[in-house]
Each structure stands twice: as structure tokens, then as C-alpha cells.
Enzyme design. Sequence first.
Site, short mmCIF file in Angstrom:
data_model
loop_
_atom_site.label_atom_id
_atom_site.label_comp_id
_atom_site.label_asym_id
_atom_site.label_seq_id
_atom_site.Cartn_x
_atom_site.Cartn_y
_atom_site.Cartn_z
N CYS A 149 1.14 -1.30 -0.26
CA CYS A 149 -0.08 0.05 0.32
C CYS A 149 1.17 1.38 -0.11
O CYS A 149 0.54 2.45 -0.21
CB CYS A 149 -1.36 -0.01 0.94
SG CYS A 149 -1.99 -1.38 1.36
N HIS B 30 -3.84 7.22 3.77
CA HIS B 30 -3.56 6.08 2.71
C HIS B 30 -5.29 5.88 2.81
O HIS B 30 -5.23 5.94 4.42
CB HIS B 30 -2.44 5.29 3.27
CG HIS B 30 -3.01 3.36 2.97
ND1 HIS B 30 -3.31 3.08 1.74
CD2 HIS B 30 -2.89 2.21 3.22
CE1 HIS B 30 -3.56 1.99 1.57
NE2 HIS B 30 -2.89 1.68 2.20
N ASN C 262 -9.50 0.07 0.10
CA ASN C 262 -8.31 0.20 0.07
C ASN C 262 -8.47 0.52 -1.29
O ASN C 262 -8.38 -1.53 -1.44
CB ASN C 262 -8.12 -0.68 1.62
CG ASN C 262 -6.46 -0.95 1.50
OD1 ASN C 262 -5.83 -0.44 0.23
ND2 ASN C 262 -6.03 -1.85 2.82
O1 UT7 Z 1 -3.85 -0.98 3.40
C1 UT7 Z 1 -2.96 -1.26 5.74
C2 UT7 Z 1 -3.91 -2.73 5.57
N1 UT7 Z 1 -5.30 -2.71 6.08
C3 UT7 Z 1 -4.89 -1.92 6.61
O2 UT7 Z 1 -4.68 -1.74 7.74
C4 UT7 Z 1 -6.49 -2.79 7.81
C5 UT7 Z 1 -5.83 -2.71 9.19
N2 UT7 Z 1 -6.97 -3.22 10.25
C6 UT7 Z 1 -8.18 -2.63 10.12
O3 UT7 Z 1 -8.86 -2.43 8.96
C7 UT7 Z 1 -9.57 -3.91 11.39
O4 UT7 Z 1 -8.39 -4.57 12.32
C8 UT7 Z 1 -10.46 -3.83 10.67
C9 UT7 Z 1 -11.45 -3.80 9.82
C10 UT7 Z 1 -9.95 -5.26 9.52
C11 UT7 Z 1 -10.98 -5.12 11.73
O5 UT7 Z 1 -11.78 -4.39 12.41
P1 UT7 Z 1 -11.85 -4.45 14.53
O6 UT7 Z 1 -12.69 -3.56 15.10
O7 UT7 Z 1 -9.57 -4.84 14.37
O8 UT7 Z 1 -12.05 -6.66 14.05
P2 UT7 Z 1 -11.14 -7.61 15.08
O9 UT7 Z 1 -10.69 -7.55 13.74
O10 UT7 Z 1 -11.16 -7.34 15.85
O11 UT7 Z 1 -13.01 -8.19 15.07
C12 UT7 Z 1 -13.64 -7.98 15.99
C13 UT7 Z 1 -14.96 -9.30 15.69
C14 UT7 Z 1 -14.54 -10.81 15.21
O12 UT7 Z 1 -15.56 -11.28 16.46
P3 UT7 Z 1 -14.91 -11.92 17.79
O13 UT7 Z 1 -14.33 -12.85 18.22
O14 UT7 Z 1 -15.82 -10.97 18.73
O15 UT7 Z 1 -16.27 -12.43 17.81
C15 UT7 Z 1 -14.29 -10.87 14.11
O16 UT7 Z 1 -14.67 -12.28 14.05
O17 UT7 Z 1 -15.44 -9.20 14.82
C16 UT7 Z 1 -15.29 -9.80 13.55
N3 UT7 Z 1 -14.81 -9.91 12.48
C17 UT7 Z 1 -16.49 -9.49 11.59
N4 UT7 Z 1 -17.78 -9.25 11.69
C18 UT7 Z 1 -18.63 -9.14 10.13
C19 UT7 Z 1 -14.12 -9.66 11.37
N5 UT7 Z 1 -14.74 -9.28 10.36
C20 UT7 Z 1 -16.33 -9.08 10.08
C21 UT7 Z 1 -16.79 -8.62 9.65
N6 UT7 Z 1 -17.79 -8.60 10.12
N7 UT7 Z 1 -16.36 -8.82 8.31
#
Ligand code: UT7
Length: 335
Positions: A122, A263, A293
Site C-alpha cells: 500500500c 492511505h 482500500n
Molecule cells: O493497507 C494496510 C492494510 N490494512 C489495514 O490498514 C487494515 C487494518 N485493520 C483494520 O482495518 C481492522 O483491524 C479490521 C477492519 C480489519 C477489523 O476491525 P477490528 O475492529 O480490528 O475487528 P477485529 O478483527 O478485532 O474483530 C472483531 C470481531 C471478531 O469477532 P469476535 O472474535 O469478537 O467474536 C471478528 O470475527 O468482528 C468479527 N469480524 C467480523 N464481523 C462481521 C471480523 N470481520 C468481520 C466482518 N463482519 N466482516
Amino acid sequence: MANSCHICGLGSYVPDKILTNHDLEKLVDTSDEWILSRTGIRQRHILESGANASDAAMEAAHAALADAGVSPEELTHIFVATCSPDYFCPSTACLVAGRLGLSAKGDGQGAHVMCMDFNAACSGFLYGLELARSVLALRPDGVVLLIGAEALSRRIDFSDRSTCILFGDGAGAVVLRGSSAGSLWGVQDCSCCSDGSLHNLIVMGGGSAMEVKKGDMLPDDFFLTMQGREVFRHAVRSMAAESRAMLERHGMTVDDIDLFIAHQANLRIIEAVGSRLGIDESKVFVNVQDYANTSAATLPLALDDARTQGRLKPGMKVLLSTFGGGITWGAALLA
Ligand code: UT7
């Protein structure tokens, strides 16, 4: 380094096909509400079958060349930042050059254009600005076409809800010159950083580490995997720190900046970086809701969008900030 690198043309492209959050609800266990509240993303543009990163790159290249009033024959370098190229070989840059008509004539002469892809995930576009700065310092008469182009939908596992909601396809391009003739913005400074010890935070396989034989099923690690929470943490910290360092190096504060373009990966990351910098919300540009993204394409796409919306004018002071796989990050100052 003296200010010897100028953006004199800008263009971008996203495919027509749109995948909304509601479309994704039909593919994985997710919801529009979850995606919007955790990422700020509403939709992403996806290349149709048969169209590749080079097709998106071509569209952005044509727009940037027209904007700069530069003909393909004037180009001395074509650099494509991508982690989703059409092929490992040939480079996407060579495909672009060929389609711009930059082929050797019968005598083998006539195509003195250096073509190269590079991968800083990225952070590719910002890394490319530094590459262009270096090239133009050595060859002030050079004309560089820098493209960030991605077809990430090809390398996303659409059964993995933690990644498939995050990415989109698209391209953005700039034409850079070593002189200020026709300058929209000078690239005042660039800083490119990395920490390879964290390479496992974002991985997209398919290289020689993947030992496959003809006829094998595609292994899972062909597709992008990401440790989202960790990436989030590092992104906020590094982007804020490097942006602050960039301002300090130039004796500036956020009040001196007209527009902050980070970004576009996640609205919450952009807001957290903006708040750490103490920059007024009105100066923070966001378009992640429309494109998700697009990796190396987010910054030129955002620059072009900001200009179209009238929020960015030539000569304005712009702080760019980036973060991506590798891990890589950086900041740049345009004015
Ligand atoms: O370009 C550089 C690369 N990328 C980035 O910059 C992305 C960086 N990271 C992020 O943007 C965030 O970490 C994400 C959007 C990927 C995830 O958000 P988060 O608030 O960190 O969520 P999490 O991974 O902590 O997940 C929270 C919960 C989990 O469930 P449990 O374990 O709490 O029951 C996940 O399984 O949300 C669940 N989850 C979803 N639920 C519904 C993960 N993805 C999804 C989804 N829909 N698409």
C-alpha cells in the site's frame, strides 16, 4: 535535496462494477452496519473478468498524460507500484509502455524508456515519489510516469470476512518532471520507512515460497491474509509519528497544511492519525467510503478526487501519509 521533482499531471481510474456492503452480506457472514462502523467503507469497485491491473493502469496513465499535456514519446521512465501485477514477468510497466506505443522501431532504436514494477504494497505510490525524486535529481530532463495500480479482487479470498470487505480495484497516476514548468505541486520531501521483522502481518503468497506443481489445487496462502488488529495498531502509530516528523523537519505545524491525505484503508485509522496530529477535521480528506482500500492506488486516487471536488488546488500544501505490507510506511510533503 532541492525541489527538483514536480507533479505536472494527475489522473485516476476505477472500474464501473461496484460491490456494495449489501452484496458482501450475500457472500459472507457480515453486515453493512459492521463494515461501515468498523471501516467507513460503503462500496468498492471491482474489475470485470478479463480486465487486469494493467487495464486500470492504462486508463489512469492516459488521464495523467492528458492532464500534463505530455505525449507518451516524452516519457523516460514508467514505474508501476503494484502488489497485484498482471504477471511476475513481463512487468505491468512494460505492458503500459507497449500499449502507449513505445516500442522499438525497425532499427532497434526509439524506445528509451525505463519500465519497472516495484512492490511496497500500500505504500507503493509514496515510495514511487521518492524513486522519481531520485531519478529526476540525476536526470533533470527526465519525464516519469508513476502509476499505482491494483487488481486486489483477484487475490482476495471472498469467503474470508476479515479481509474481503476491505479491498477494491483501481489505479492512479502522476506525471513527474525535474523542472517546474507546468507544475501542479512540487514534491518537497519524502520519507520511506520499513520494518521487515513484521513482514508476517500482511501476506499475499504466490511467489517462490509457494511450492506448487502443475495440477495442484491453489493453496490458501495464495490469497491475502492479514492480522488486522496488529496492522491497525502499527498503522496509527507509524503514520502519525512519520507525519509529525515530516512537519517538524520543515519547521511546520498542522496549521500550515491545507490538506492531509492518508492511505485510505480504514476511516478509523485516518481519524486516529488525524487526531494524534491534532489536525482540523476539515483538512482531512477521506474517500475510503467509495473505493475501500485500493493499496498503491489510494493516494493518487485521493489526490485526483480531492482536486475534482475542489478541495485541492495547485500549489496547496499537502501532507501525504501511508502504510502497508512489508511492513512499509512513510510521509511526503507536496507544495
Ligand atoms: O493497507 C494496510 C492494510 N490494512 C489495514 O490498514 C487494515 C487494518 N485493520 C483494520 O482495518 C481492522 O483491524 C479490521 C477492519 C480489519 C477489523 O476491525 P477490528 O475492529 O480490528 O475487528 P477485529 O478483527 O478485532 O474483530 C472483531 C470481531 C471478531 O469477532 P469476535 O472474535 O469478537 O467474536 C471478528 O470475527 O468482528 C468479527 N469480524 C467480523 N464481523 C462481521 C471480523 N470481520 C468481520 C466482518 N463482519 N466482516
